[in-house]
Design an enzyme around this catalytic site. Structure first.
Site, PDB file in Angstrom:
ATOM      1  N   ASP A  65      -1.919  -3.226  -0.195  1.00 27.57           N
ATOM      2  CA  ASP A  65      -1.294  -4.256   0.654  1.00 27.57           C
ATOM      3  C   ASP A  65      -0.407  -3.652   1.747  1.00 27.57           C
ATOM      4  OD1 ASP A  65       0.380  -3.549  -1.530  1.00 27.57           O
ATOM      5  OD2 ASP A  65       1.546  -5.393  -1.387  1.00 27.57           O
ATOM      6  N   HIS A  66      -0.273  -2.312   1.764  1.00 26.68           N
ATOM      7  CA  HIS A  66       0.548  -1.658   2.788  1.00 26.68           C
ATOM      8  C   HIS A  66      -0.257  -0.718   3.687  1.00 26.68           C
ATOM      9  CE1 HIS A  66       4.377  -3.091   1.001  1.00 26.68           C
ATOM     10  NE2 HIS A  66       3.568  -3.210  -0.033  1.00 26.68           N
ATOM     11  N   HIS A 138       9.472   2.828  -7.130  1.00 26.90           N
ATOM     12  CA  HIS A 138       8.339   1.910  -7.305  1.00 26.90           C
ATOM     13  C   HIS A 138       7.372   2.566  -8.298  1.00 26.90           C
ATOM     14  CE1 HIS A 138       5.837  -1.407  -6.214  1.00 26.90           C
ATOM     15  NE2 HIS A 138       4.988  -0.750  -5.448  1.00 26.90           N
TER      16      HIS A 138
END
Ligand SMILES: [Zn+2]
Ligand SMILES: [Zn+2]
Length: 304
Positions: A65-66, A138
């Site tokens: 998603d990045h 993360h």
């Protein structure tokens, strides 16, 4: 002076009404993009900003998603006949990830340069930008970024006179030139007062709240921060998935005291983030539940 657009505000997957989180900065004709998930170039098109002047792309980490929007964006920049090199910045594995994505965008009319981050904190200067990267927490290696535009001091007439600096050089020195004349080297510092406060934007997503974030966000004009969940009872899930709730983001902002915080990277299940904003503002009043395309034009403070 420094334009900032939060192109999208989604996490995990793009939705019909919400693009994936990404931020674009524009300053002195040079653009900088942070993250490029699926559909980022459509968000850019909706905003009406050109991808051609993007000189730097910073990646927080390599979850899809990045990063998965990169091949399409590169092809679009190529179609716009960009020829200047493009610098990519990201955590360890940058070239391996980009090379894999480039299989479907192999031929580009511009060179790609790589800058792989390896230290917990790194600072670099690219065009008008000072970029600070700092490691966060993360599921994979992930960095937050602080983008600063420094500002020199005011012209100091007394200093210039007292050092017998020829008057005809004043203007050029004030604009930042270093000049050699008659065997003497004149530098801008010789005619300038102390540096003034510049502009500072901090972008941080996909992480647990760690103290280093507040440290970099301190005194920022804008702090864009992940808020994956707003609903009650999501704290354990946020911990497990290594994300943040709105309230954890607000506590970081309360400590850092930026001028404003924008929340981003909402869970796809969170359809109306603004519903929770009153509760978030009890912790940090200057919070905005950002929507796609939210923009600000930051200017140097005239009173300084
Ligand atoms: Zn994400
Ligand atoms: Zn992630």
């Amino acid at each position: 002076m420094l334009d900032i657009c939060l192109l999208g505000t989604g996490g995990m997957m793009p939705l019909p009404y919400r693009w994936l989180t990404a931020m674009m900065a524009r300053c002195d004709g040079s653009s900088l993009l942070i993250d490029c998930g699926e559909g980022t170039q459509i968000a850019l098109k909706e905003k009406g900003w050109s991808p051609k002047p993007i000189d730097v792309i910073c990646f927080t980490h390599y979850h899809a998603d990045h990063v998965s929007g990169l091949p399409g964006l590169l092809l679009t920049m190529g179609n716009a006949e960009r020829t200047e090199p493009l610098l990519l910045i990201g955590p360890k594995g940058l070239k391996r990830v980009i090379d894999a994505l480039r299989i479907i965008a192999p031929e580009l009319p511009f060179e790609i340069r790589y800058l792989e981050l390896s230290e917990p904190r790194e600072q670099l200067k690219v065009g008008p930008y000072v970029i600070d990267a700092y490691r966060v927490n993360h599921g994979v290696i992930c960095y937050g970024y602080t983008i600063s535009i420094p500002r020199t001091g005011k012209f100091d007439l007394e200093r210039a006179k007292s050092q017998n600096i020829p008057m005809k050089l004043w203007n050029r020195l004030q604009k930042g030139e270093t000049i050699e004349q008659d065997g003497v080297c004149y530098t801008p510092e010789m005619v300038l007062g102390p540096a003034r406060r510049g502009l500072k934007v901090t972008y941080c997503t996909d992480t647990r709240p760690v103290p280093v974030i507040a440290e970099y966000a301190a005194d920022s004009d804008l702090f864009i921060c992940e808020g994956m969940y707003g609903e009650d009872g999501k704290e354990a899930k946020a911990r497990e998935k290594k994300h943040m709730t709105f309230y954890e983001a607000a506590k970081l902002a309360k400590e850092a005291q930026p001028k404003e915080m924008w929340l981003t990277h909402y869970s796809p299940s969170l359809t109306r983030p603004e519903e929770f904003i009153d509760k978030v503002r009890e912790i940090f009043p200057r919070t905005i539940a950002a929507k796609d395309g939210r923009t600000v034009e930051l200017e140097f403070d005239d009173n300084e």
